[in-house]
Motif scaffolding. Structure first.
Motif, mmCIF file in Angstrom:
data_model
loop_
_atom_site.group_PDB
_atom_site.id
_atom_site.type_symbol
_atom_site.label_atom_id
_atom_site.label_comp_id
_atom_site.label_asym_id
_atom_site.label_seq_id
_atom_site.Cartn_x
_atom_site.Cartn_y
_atom_site.Cartn_z
ATOM 1 N N PHE A 80 37.134 -32.494 -0.285
ATOM 2 C CA PHE A 80 36.098 -31.997 -1.189
ATOM 3 C C PHE A 80 35.805 -30.537 -0.878
ATOM 4 C CE2 PHE A 80 31.675 -30.927 -2.100
ATOM 5 C CZ PHE A 80 31.637 -31.197 -3.467
ATOM 6 N N VAL A 81 35.650 -29.743 -1.936
ATOM 7 C CA VAL A 81 35.347 -28.323 -1.801
ATOM 8 C C VAL A 81 34.117 -27.998 -2.639
ATOM 9 C CG1 VAL A 81 36.186 -26.001 -2.299
ATOM 10 C CG2 VAL A 81 37.772 -27.724 -1.466
ATOM 11 N N PRO A 82 33.094 -27.386 -2.028
ATOM 12 C CA PRO A 82 31.935 -26.982 -2.810
ATOM 13 C C PRO A 82 32.140 -25.630 -3.492
ATOM 14 C CG PRO A 82 31.520 -26.564 -0.487
ATOM 15 C CD PRO A 82 32.885 -27.201 -0.585
ATOM 16 N N VAL A 83 31.735 -25.550 -4.744
ATOM 17 C CA VAL A 83 31.657 -24.284 -5.464
ATOM 18 C C VAL A 83 30.171 -23.962 -5.503
ATOM 19 C CG1 VAL A 83 32.122 -23.066 -7.622
ATOM 20 C CG2 VAL A 83 33.694 -24.866 -6.851
ATOM 21 N N ARG A 84 29.756 -22.927 -4.759
ATOM 22 C CA ARG A 84 28.341 -22.675 -4.520
ATOM 23 C C ARG A 84 27.794 -21.535 -5.370
ATOM 24 N NH1 ARG A 84 25.638 -24.748 0.043
ATOM 25 N NH2 ARG A 84 23.995 -24.369 -1.468
ATOM 26 N N PHE A 91 30.908 -18.170 5.424
ATOM 27 C CA PHE A 91 32.189 -17.592 5.839
ATOM 28 C C PHE A 91 32.637 -16.593 4.774
ATOM 29 C CE2 PHE A 91 36.900 -18.118 6.440
ATOM 30 C CZ PHE A 91 36.972 -17.586 7.716
ATOM 31 N N ASN A 92 33.836 -16.072 4.919
ATOM 32 C CA ASN A 92 34.395 -15.135 3.936
ATOM 33 C C ASN A 92 34.485 -15.816 2.578
ATOM 34 O OD1 ASN A 92 34.775 -13.307 6.033
ATOM 35 N ND2 ASN A 92 36.857 -14.032 6.423
ATOM 36 N N THR A 93 33.980 -15.143 1.535
ATOM 37 C CA THR A 93 33.929 -15.757 0.214
ATOM 38 C C THR A 93 34.594 -14.889 -0.838
ATOM 39 O OG1 THR A 93 31.782 -14.765 -0.286
ATOM 40 C CG2 THR A 93 31.757 -16.967 0.711
ATOM 41 N N VAL A 94 34.891 -15.533 -1.949
ATOM 42 C CA VAL A 94 35.336 -14.864 -3.160
ATOM 43 C C VAL A 94 34.400 -15.362 -4.262
ATOM 44 C CG1 VAL A 94 37.098 -16.625 -3.634
ATOM 45 C CG2 VAL A 94 37.327 -14.347 -4.628
ATOM 46 N N HIS A 110 34.650 -20.354 -0.277
ATOM 47 C CA HIS A 110 35.294 -19.780 0.896
ATOM 48 C C HIS A 110 36.722 -19.371 0.518
ATOM 49 C CE1 HIS A 110 32.406 -21.982 3.785
ATOM 50 N NE2 HIS A 110 32.088 -20.700 3.740
ATOM 51 N N THR A 111 37.177 -18.283 1.100
ATOM 52 C CA THR A 111 38.522 -17.786 0.781
ATOM 53 C C THR A 111 39.618 -18.772 1.203
ATOM 54 O OG1 THR A 111 38.489 -16.533 2.855
ATOM 55 C CG2 THR A 111 37.896 -15.341 0.836
ATOM 56 N N ASP A 112 39.318 -19.647 2.157
ATOM 57 C CA ASP A 112 40.307 -20.624 2.616
ATOM 58 C C ASP A 112 40.039 -22.037 2.075
ATOM 59 O OD1 ASP A 112 38.033 -21.295 4.069
ATOM 60 O OD2 ASP A 112 39.033 -21.240 6.031
ATOM 61 N N ALA A 113 39.271 -22.133 0.975
ATOM 62 C CA ALA A 113 38.873 -23.445 0.440
ATOM 63 C C ALA A 113 40.038 -24.224 -0.153
ATOM 64 C CB ALA A 113 37.776 -23.279 -0.613
ATOM 65 N N ARG A 142 42.180 -18.129 -8.916
ATOM 66 C CA ARG A 142 42.376 -16.889 -8.147
ATOM 67 C C ARG A 142 42.821 -17.187 -6.722
ATOM 68 N NH1 ARG A 142 36.951 -13.799 -8.627
ATOM 69 N NH2 ARG A 142 37.765 -12.779 -6.775
ATOM 70 N N LEU A 143 42.385 -18.323 -6.183
ATOM 71 C CA LEU A 143 42.796 -18.732 -4.843
ATOM 72 C C LEU A 143 44.140 -19.471 -4.854
ATOM 73 C CD1 LEU A 143 39.344 -19.857 -3.403
ATOM 74 C CD2 LEU A 143 40.641 -17.798 -2.797
ATOM 75 N N GLY A 144 44.746 -19.620 -6.035
ATOM 76 C CA GLY A 144 46.070 -20.226 -6.133
ATOM 77 C C GLY A 144 46.095 -21.688 -6.512
ATOM 78 N N ALA A 145 44.933 -22.273 -6.788
ATOM 79 C CA ALA A 145 44.878 -23.701 -7.135
ATOM 80 C C ALA A 145 45.352 -23.928 -8.559
ATOM 81 C CB ALA A 145 43.455 -24.224 -6.981
#
Length: 178
Positions: A80-84, A91-94, A110-113, A142-145
């Motif tokens: 699970f990944v939160p979109v906040r 942490f580092n975010t986009v 998070h950039t590594d989500a 944008r993160l490649g998903a």
């Protein structure tokens, strides 16, 4: 007597007139979550839809998307990944900005989500104007998903959000419409 799960969920949603402002009817999912039968029916609707699809993660949109998304991720044995909302992650975010009725807002991750190529289901409680879901989808991409689908409990089709999401190239699934 067998009850249609979609109707069970729809009938449990509370309509609150004139909230948060005059002329708006707020669709409250709290009664769905409070009632074990309707909550289970809701989660089962999503599980049955996605259990045979190849996915890696469920991304839930702040805040009610966390509730449904995390339970669904657990049931599907996915991460699970939160979109906040902006400014909530340590942490580092986009971030991805989107328009509101009066101004702008943004969502962050998070950039590594997610890892490039991961297949992600995007979940929220309700689709109104679609801005948050489209922004969250762009952020994931944008993160490649590879965002598989946008899923929500409620669609308010008169506000055009589900159409906007589909026009962005993302399939949409909702349990009920108001």
């Amino acid at each position: 007597m067998m009850t249609d799960p979609n109707e069970l969920v729809r009938n449990a949603i509370r309509s609150v007139p004139d909230w948060p402002k005059e002329g708006v009817t707020f669709r409250d999912i709290t009664p769905v979550l409070q009632d074990p039968r309707s909550f289970r029916a809701l989660i089962d609707i999503f599980v049955y839809r996605y259990m045979r699809q190849r996915m890696d993660l469920v991304a839930g949109v702040d805040a009610r998307g966390f509730i449904i998304g995390s339970v669904l991720a657990y049931e599907l044995n996915l991460g699970f990944v939160p979109v906040r909302k902006s400014g909530k992650l340590p942490f580092n975010t986009v971030a991805e900005e989107y328009k509101l009725e009066y101004g702008n807002a943004s969502v962050e991750m998070h950039t590594d989500a997610v890892l490039p190529g991961q297949r992600v289901l995007l979940v929220d409680d309700l689709i109104a104007t679609g801005g948050t879901m489209v922004a969250a989808s762009r952020l994931l991409q944008r993160l490649g998903a590879n965002v598989v689908e946008a899923a929500a409990i409620i669609d308010l089709p008169d506000l055009g959000g589900s159409r906007l999401i589909r026009e962005s190239g993302l399939p949409v699934f909702t349990v009920c419409k108001f």
